[in-house]
Design a protein around this motif. Sequence first.
Motif, PDB file in Angstrom:
ATOM      1  N   GLU A  78      81.333  50.549 -41.046  1.00 30.70           N
ATOM      2  CA  GLU A  78      80.165  49.666 -41.137  1.00 30.70           C
ATOM      3  C   GLU A  78      79.451  49.831 -42.473  1.00 30.70           C
ATOM      4  O   GLU A  78      78.976  48.859 -43.058  1.00 30.70           O
ATOM      5  CB  GLU A  78      79.199  49.953 -39.975  1.00 30.70           C
ATOM      6  N   LEU A  81      81.372  47.952 -45.041  1.00 27.40           N
ATOM      7  CA  LEU A  81      81.257  46.499 -44.892  1.00 27.40           C
ATOM      8  C   LEU A  81      79.861  45.983 -45.217  1.00 27.40           C
ATOM      9  O   LEU A  81      79.716  44.845 -45.633  1.00 27.40           O
ATOM     10  CB  LEU A  81      81.650  46.078 -43.475  1.00 27.40           C
ATOM     11  N   SER A  84      79.319  44.805 -49.000  1.00 27.84           N
ATOM     12  CA  SER A  84      80.188  43.667 -49.329  1.00 27.84           C
ATOM     13  C   SER A  84      79.797  42.436 -48.525  1.00 27.84           C
ATOM     14  O   SER A  84      79.965  41.323 -48.990  1.00 27.84           O
ATOM     15  CB  SER A  84      81.656  44.031 -49.102  1.00 27.84           C
ATOM     16  N   ALA A  85      79.267  42.622 -47.331  1.00 32.64           N
ATOM     17  CA  ALA A  85      78.848  41.477 -46.527  1.00 32.64           C
ATOM     18  C   ALA A  85      77.644  40.803 -47.168  1.00 32.64           C
ATOM     19  O   ALA A  85      77.549  39.576 -47.189  1.00 32.64           O
ATOM     20  CB  ALA A  85      78.506  41.935 -45.100  1.00 32.64           C
TER      21      ALA A  85
END
Length: 92
Positions: A78, A81, A84-85
Motif C-alpha cells: 500500500e 502504491l 504512484s496513485a
Amino acid sequence: MTQSPNRIFDELARFATDAAGAAQGVRREVESVVRSQFERLIKDMDVATREEVEVLREMVIAAREDNERLEARLKELEAKLSPSASTSSAAP
C-alpha cells in the motif's frame, strides 16, 4: 484366659496390621473406581486432550505469525502504491 499379656498385645498388633492392610486395599480399590469414573465422564464430555490442545496452540501461533507477516506485506504494498496513485491521478 490364661494368655500372657505379651501374647494379647501380639494379637492386637497383628489385628491392627491386618486392618491397616485391608484399609489400604480398600483405598486402592476406591481410587481405581473413582479414576475410571472420572475418565469415563471426561470421555463422554468430549474434552480435548493435552496433546490436542498443544497442537491447536501451535497452529494458532503459526496462523498469527503468518497474519502478521501478511499484514506487514500489505502495508508495504500500500505504501508503494500510494505515491504512484496520487501522481497517476494528477497526470491526466
